[in-house]
Design a protein around this motif. Structure first.
Motif, mmCIF file in Angstrom:
data_model
loop_
_atom_site.group_PDB
_atom_site.id
_atom_site.type_symbol
_atom_site.label_atom_id
_atom_site.label_comp_id
_atom_site.label_asym_id
_atom_site.label_seq_id
_atom_site.Cartn_x
_atom_site.Cartn_y
_atom_site.Cartn_z
ATOM 1 N N TYR A 241 12.744 10.967 -10.156
ATOM 2 C CA TYR A 241 11.733 9.993 -10.312
ATOM 3 C C TYR A 241 10.421 10.159 -9.769
ATOM 4 N N PHE A 242 10.367 10.367 -8.247
ATOM 5 C CA PHE A 242 9.052 10.657 -7.575
ATOM 6 C C PHE A 242 8.265 11.781 -8.175
ATOM 7 N N GLY B 188 0.675 -1.393 0.014
ATOM 8 C CA GLY B 188 0.051 0.067 0.006
ATOM 9 C C GLY B 188 0.838 1.238 0.003
ATOM 10 N N LYS B 189 2.167 0.961 0.095
ATOM 11 C CA LYS B 189 3.091 2.445 0.080
ATOM 12 C C LYS B 189 4.207 1.908 -0.915
ATOM 13 N N TYR B 190 4.751 3.151 -1.484
ATOM 14 C CA TYR B 190 6.062 3.196 -2.198
ATOM 15 C C TYR B 190 7.088 2.500 -1.519
ATOM 16 N N VAL B 191 7.894 1.855 -1.936
ATOM 17 C CA VAL B 191 9.145 1.386 -1.066
ATOM 18 C C VAL B 191 10.393 1.638 -2.119
ATOM 19 N N VAL B 192 11.438 2.200 -1.484
ATOM 20 C CA VAL B 192 12.529 2.234 -2.341
ATOM 21 C C VAL B 192 13.579 1.167 -1.544
ATOM 22 N N LEU B 193 14.010 0.232 -2.428
ATOM 23 C CA LEU B 193 14.632 -1.062 -1.980
ATOM 24 C C LEU B 193 16.173 -0.718 -2.581
ATOM 25 N N MET B 194 17.124 -0.311 -1.783
ATOM 26 C CA MET B 194 18.510 0.191 -2.377
ATOM 27 C C MET B 194 19.584 -0.903 -2.008
ATOM 28 N N PHE C 238 28.927 -9.974 -2.759
ATOM 29 C CA PHE C 238 27.895 -8.797 -2.453
ATOM 30 C C PHE C 238 27.028 -8.233 -3.400
ATOM 31 N N ALA C 239 26.214 -7.359 -2.954
ATOM 32 C CA ALA C 239 25.140 -6.815 -3.996
ATOM 33 C C ALA C 239 25.972 -5.885 -4.931
ATOM 34 N N SER C 240 25.158 -5.750 -6.175
ATOM 35 C CA SER C 240 25.493 -4.762 -6.990
ATOM 36 C C SER C 240 24.825 -3.643 -6.608
ATOM 37 N N ARG C 241 25.120 -2.388 -7.083
ATOM 38 C CA ARG C 241 24.675 -1.084 -6.562
ATOM 39 C C ARG C 241 23.298 -0.778 -7.356
ATOM 40 N N THR C 242 22.485 -1.526 -6.949
ATOM 41 C CA THR C 242 21.070 -1.349 -7.821
ATOM 42 C C THR C 242 19.935 -1.074 -6.717
ATOM 43 N N THR C 243 19.009 -0.141 -7.268
ATOM 44 C CA THR C 243 17.896 0.268 -6.387
ATOM 45 C C THR C 243 16.555 -0.024 -7.234
ATOM 46 N N PHE C 244 15.555 -0.637 -6.519
ATOM 47 C CA PHE C 244 14.254 -0.708 -6.963
ATOM 48 C C PHE C 244 13.270 0.151 -6.305
ATOM 49 N N VAL C 245 12.398 0.548 -7.205
ATOM 50 C CA VAL C 245 11.240 1.210 -6.750
ATOM 51 C C VAL C 245 9.933 0.540 -6.811
ATOM 52 N N ILE C 246 9.517 0.188 -5.653
ATOM 53 C CA ILE C 246 8.415 -0.806 -5.675
ATOM 54 C C ILE C 246 6.940 -0.105 -5.417
ATOM 55 N N GLY C 247 5.964 -0.222 -6.242
ATOM 56 C CA GLY C 247 4.609 0.343 -6.060
ATOM 57 C C GLY C 247 3.962 -0.006 -5.060
ATOM 58 N N PRO C 248 2.770 0.638 -4.630
ATOM 59 C CA PRO C 248 1.843 0.142 -3.605
ATOM 60 C C PRO C 248 1.353 -1.305 -3.691
ATOM 61 N N ASP C 249 1.002 -1.729 -5.121
ATOM 62 C CA ASP C 249 0.589 -3.113 -5.428
ATOM 63 C C ASP C 249 1.592 -4.162 -5.477
ATOM 64 N N GLY C 250 2.955 -3.867 -4.976
ATOM 65 C CA GLY C 250 3.935 -4.983 -4.901
ATOM 66 C C GLY C 250 4.820 -5.253 -6.299
ATOM 67 N N LYS C 251 4.403 -4.455 -7.209
ATOM 68 C CA LYS C 251 5.078 -4.658 -8.345
ATOM 69 C C LYS C 251 6.357 -3.709 -8.676
ATOM 70 N N ILE C 252 7.631 -4.027 -9.363
ATOM 71 C CA ILE C 252 8.649 -3.061 -9.418
ATOM 72 C C ILE C 252 8.301 -2.050 -10.642
ATOM 73 N N LEU C 253 8.351 -1.183 -10.212
ATOM 74 C CA LEU C 253 7.962 0.231 -10.982
ATOM 75 C C LEU C 253 9.076 0.709 -11.785
ATOM 76 N N LYS C 254 10.296 0.715 -11.048
ATOM 77 C CA LYS C 254 11.805 1.263 -11.721
ATOM 78 C C LYS C 254 12.994 0.518 -11.045
ATOM 79 N N VAL C 255 13.734 0.180 -12.009
ATOM 80 C CA VAL C 255 15.036 -0.202 -11.574
ATOM 81 C C VAL C 255 16.092 0.865 -11.847
#
Length: 360
Positions: A171-172, A58-64, A138-155
């Protein structure tokens, strides 16, 4: 004088190609694509608290994702998020993830006065699920923006470091001015998006949060956006109680949602108890769910069937003054739905006080 071999460059060139190949293999990744469902996970933060991605539905999430705490690039990136946090947090929950331990994350956050949440993905399992775990571990430097419905909106592949806060804000801002066509649509006959909100009237741990899609076995769900200070909403308090008392025994779940940023949680609790609301009252901090549902006023009603499909939207009835009511729209829609029929009217114009949203 000895002449220089004209092929002197071949060996350095070959070594360079080999090193580049090794670098590519060790440090490359293939992130999940935009439009994919973001995998759920549970990770511990720098304070020992566990977070699930589904907690923020239900919220936007930035997964960095970033490689390692305390390294120069990762420090610059996290400090950029810190400096932009006041503005960025108005749009989204920000979660930083690396393969460091919770203790390392705690020291990193303290040393640099970071304000966003840092999660410890020690085994790299979440990074692997998102396709960003490198062969170096380790993780690569990648950020995901996840929409309120749980889908990835932006990589953001190869996300910026010192400019990443600015990247995300831009972006926002563009998202707000140009909503994507695949954003959740609130319309009669469409399934509404899921959300999870804290219940201010909870009396035990099980009731502490309400997730819409976890409501099972109900014939209908009534969501009402309410307020503590709005005179119009308050004139409906008694009617909301009566409707809940009448229809709850018939298999209808009522939910009140307060999205007004000027009405603090303690005030919402006192108001709900004073008026004897017999249903959960949820606090929508940052008006995320109000935005998601495009709710504008209090009171405003969303009536869902057992499959979370919107069947009626609008007012409770046609008059703030109960003595002048001639149409009981919500009641008529409920009676029809419970009888297995279509509501006689599916949309009306809700009237009331505007929802007091967080200033952008």
């Amino acid at each position: 004088m000895r002449r220089r071999n004209r092929f002197w460059w071949v060996v350095p060139f070959v070594i360079g190609v080999l090193l580049w190949g090794i670098w590519s293999v060790m440090f490359s990744s293939t992130p999940l694509k935009e439009g994919s469902i973001a995998p759920d996970f549970a990770l511990t933060d720098s304070n020992g608290k566990q977070h699930r991605l589904s907690d923020y539905r239900g919220k936007y999430v930035v997964l960095m994702f970033y490689p390692k705490s305390f390294t120069p690039g990762c420090t610059a990136q996290n400090c950029a998020i810190r400096d932009a946090y006041d503005a960025l947090s108005q749009y989204a929950v920000v979660l930083g993830i690396s393969v460091d331990t919770p203790e390392t994350q705690a020291r990193f956050a303290a040393q640099h006065h970071l304000r966003h949440t840092l999660l410890a993905d020690e085994k790299g399992e979440v990074a692997r699920a998102y396709g960003v775990l490198t062969n170096a571990g380790f993780a690569s430097r990648t950020t995901f923006v996840i929409g309120p419905d749980g889908k990835i909106l932006k990589v953001f592949e190869k996300a910026g470091t010192s400019n990443h806060g600015e990247e995300l804000l831009n972006y926002f801002k563009s998202l707000a001015s140009n909503p994507a066509s695949d954003e959740p649509v609130i319309a009669i006959g469409k399934k509404v998006p899921d959300f999870r909100l804290p219940n201010v009237l909870a009396t035990n741990e099980k009731e502490r949060e309400v997730r819409l899609y976890d409501i099972k076995g109900k014939k209908a769900i009534v969501i009402i956006f309410i307020a503590t200070r709005c005179p119009i909403s308050n004139d409906y308090n008694e009617r909301m109680v009566e409707l809940a008392q009448t229809y709850t025994p018939k298999g209808v779940q009522f939910l009140g949602i307060n999205s007004n940023h000027i009405e603090p949680t303690e005030e919402v609790i006192d108001h709900a108890k004073k008026h004897g609301f017999p249903f959960p009252v949820l606090k929508d901090e940052g008006n995320r769910v109000a935005d998601l549902y495009q709710a504008k006023v209090t009171p405003e009603v969303f009536l869902l069937d057992s499959n979370f499909v919107l069947r009626y939207h609008g007012r409770i009835d046609d008059s703030q003054n109960p003595a002048r009511v001639t149409r009981r729209d919500l009641q008529e829609a409920l009676d029809a739905l419970l009888a297995g029929k279509e509501p006689p009217v599916t949309e009306t114009r809700a009237f009331g006080c505007t929802i007091k949203r967080v200033p952008k």
